[in-house]
Design an enzyme around this catalytic site. Structure first.
Site, mmCIF file in Angstrom:
data_model
loop_
_atom_site.group_PDB
_atom_site.id
_atom_site.type_symbol
_atom_site.label_atom_id
_atom_site.label_comp_id
_atom_site.label_asym_id
_atom_site.label_seq_id
_atom_site.Cartn_x
_atom_site.Cartn_y
_atom_site.Cartn_z
ATOM 1 C CB SER A 3 -1.064 -4.386 8.700
ATOM 2 O OG SER A 3 -2.288 -4.793 8.168
ATOM 3 C CG ASP A 53 -2.996 11.542 5.347
ATOM 4 O OD1 ASP A 53 -1.791 11.785 5.582
ATOM 5 O OD2 ASP A 53 -3.359 10.774 4.432
ATOM 6 C CE LYS A 89 0.209 -7.591 5.600
ATOM 7 N NZ LYS A 89 -1.161 -7.071 5.396
#
Length: 418
Positions: A277, A288, A302
Site C-alpha cells: 500500500s 520512477d 496492494k
C-alpha cells in the site's frame, strides 16, 4: 413448508434495481417472521451489509461501532492486540506483515504466513474484521493461532500474549560516517514530521549525508497523505501518485513541491513481500523518478485505495474507491513493485577471526613502512564491525550500504580518470 407468495406492489412496472431490492426485503421479512429463533433487526442488517462488502474485495469491510473506534485509534499508532497486518489472499487469512517490536514480531511470525485457526475457530469464511476482533483483547491475555508457512511440514501453533501496541513509525541510525539508515514501520498521522526530525538529527550527527537507506520492508502501509508527504521530502517536483475510480472525487493526482526538498544524496529503498500500500507508493515514486535504487524482493501488490466512511450509528464503512498508479502509469495491484536489484534475505555467518591468517602471521615476513596519510584496508574492516549486530546480520541492508559506498568509489575514480 410453504411461505406463500410475498405481495409486491407494482411489480410489472418495477425497474431491475427495484426488483433486486425487493428480493432483499422479501428475504429479510421471511427471516424475521419464520427463522427458528428471533433475531434482532440490527444484527440482520449488519450481517447483510457485512456479506455485501465481503463479496467485493478483500479490503472492503463493514465496521461495527467497536471495530470502527479501534480502527481510528490504529492510525494514531496505539492499539491493543498482537501487532500484525492481515488480509484475505486466495480465500485464506494471511499476514501482510508483522509490526516491529510486537508480540507477533518477537514470536517469529512472517509476511505470507497463513492463519488457519484462531484459538479453536477455523478462519475459513471469517472476515478480516471478525478476525481482528478475535485477536484483539485485554493486555496480558493469551491467544493461540495456528499458522501454515511454505517451509513448514505441517501447521504450527503460536501462543502470544496481547499487549498495548505502540508503533514507533520512524527510527533512524548512522551506519557509518555519512551513511544513514531510516526505518519507516507504518504510515501514521505524524510519519512525515517524524521523518523530517530524524533526517535533521542525522545531519547534525554527520554534517552532511553521503547516502541514505530508506527501509520499507514489512511496512503494511497506512495513510495515503503521509506516503505522499514522505515522497515529497525527497522529490523536487513531478507526479508522486495518481488514483482512478468511478466517482469524481476518486480521480486524484498528488505532486511533489520544490520547497524543503532534501539534498540529492544517493538513496536505496529496501522493500520485500511485506511492503504494501502506502510503502509501495513511496517506493514506486522514488523508483520512477530515478531518485532511489529499489532493492530487496517484490512487494505485496496492494494497489487500491480505501475510503473510510462514517455511518449514522457510529459504525463505519471501509470501501475500495480507486486504484493507484505510479508516476509512469504502472498499477501495482496484485503485481507489486519490482526491485531494481533483487536481493533475497540470507543468514550471514561470519568466519571466526582465529580461523584466518594473513601475510603478517607468516614466519620471517617483512614490514612495509606505514604512510601516515593513507588509511589501511584493515581500518575499513574495523569500522564495519563497529556496526550494531542488528544491522550486521541484515544481509539486504549490508548490500544496500555497499551499493551506496560503491557509488562514491566509482565517482572518485571518474574524477581521477578525468
Amino acid at each position: 413448508m410453504s411461505f406463500g407468495k410475498v405481495n409486491r406492489i407494482g411489480t410489472a412496472e418495477a425497474t431491475p434495481q427495484y426488483q433486486d431490492l425487493q428480493l432483499f426485503t422479501d428475504v429479510l421479512s421471511i427471516v424475521r417472521k419464520s427463522y427458528v429463533e428471533e433475531v434482532e433487526m440490527k444484527d440482520l442488517i449488519y450481517g447483510a451489509i457485512d456479506g455485501m462488502l465481503a463479496s467485493l474485495d478483500p479490503h472492503s469491510a463493514f465496521m461495527p461501532p467497536d471495530i470502527y473506534k479501534e480502527m481510528m485509534i490504529d492510525t494514531s499508532g496505539e492499539f491493543g492486540g498482537l501487532g500484525i497486518e492481515i488480509t484475505i489472499k486466495d480465500g485464506i487469512l494471511t499476514i501482510v506483515s508483522p509490526i516491529e517490536d510486537t508480540p507477533a514480531y518477537r514470536a517469529g511470525l512472517q509476511a505470507g504466513d497463513q492463519i488457519l485457526k484462531i484459538e479453536d475457530q477455523f478462519t475459513k469464511d471469517l472476515s478480516i474484521m471478525d478476525a481482528v476482533k478475535m485477536m484483539r483483547g485485554p493486555k496480558g491475555t493469551k491467544i493461540t493461532i495456528t499458522v501454515m508457512r511454505e517451509s513448514f511440514d505441517k501447521p504450527q501453533e503460536f501462543t502470544l500474549v496481547r499487549e498495548i501496541i505502540t508503533v514507533k513509525s520512524v527510527k533512524s541510525s548512522t551506519l557509518e560516517d555519512g551513511y544513514a539508515y531510516v526505518r519507516v514501520a507504518q504510515f501514521q498521522e505524524r510519519t512525515a514530521n517524524d521523518l523530517l526530525d530524524a533526517l535533521k538529527l542525522l545531519r547534525s550527527q554527520n554534517g552532511s549525508l553521503r547516502g541514505l537507506i530508506l527501509d520499507l520492508r514489512n511496512n503494511p502501509g497506512g495513510l495515503l497523505d503521509q506516503a505522499v508527504k514522505v515522497s515529497d521530502i525527497f522529490l523536487p517536483g513531478g507526479l508522486i501518485v495518481y488514483t482512478e475510480g468511478r466517482e469524481e472525487g476518486a480521480q486524484m493526482k498528488f505532486s511533489a513541491h520544490p520547497n524543503n526538498t532534501e539534498d540529492d544524496f544517493p538513496m536505496v529503498v529496501l522493500i520485500n513481500g511485506g511492503s504494501a500500500s502506502a510503502s509501495e507508493i513511496v517506493a514506486g515514486a522514488l523508483q520512477d523518478h530515478g531518485r532511489a535504487v529499489v532493492m530487496g524482493t517484490q512487494s505485496f501488490g496492494k494497489g487500491s485505495v480505501q475510503t473510510i466512511i462514517p455511518l449514522t450509528d457510529d459504525s463505519g464503512l471501509r470501501l475500495t474507491t480507486a486504484r493507484y498508479y505510479t508516476p509512469n502509469g504502472t498499477s501495482i495491484q496484485a503485481t507489486g513493485i519490482i526491485p531494481d536489484i533483487l536481493v533475497n534475505p540470507i543468514e550471514i555467518q561470519e568466519a571466526k577471526e582465529g580461523m584466518l591468517f594473513r601475510e603478517k602471521d607468516l614466519k620471517n615476513h617483512f614490514e612495509t613502512p606505514e604512510k601516515t596519510d593513507e588509511k589501511l584496508p584493515e581500518e575499513d574492516e574495523r569500522q564495519m564491525f563497529q556496526l550494531n549486530e542488528e544491522y550486521r546480520d541484515d544481509y539486504q541492508l549490508m548490500r544496500a550500504l555497499d551499493l551506496l559506498k560503491g557509488w562514491h568509489i566509482f565517482k572518485a575514480l571518474d574524477r581521477t580518470a578525468a
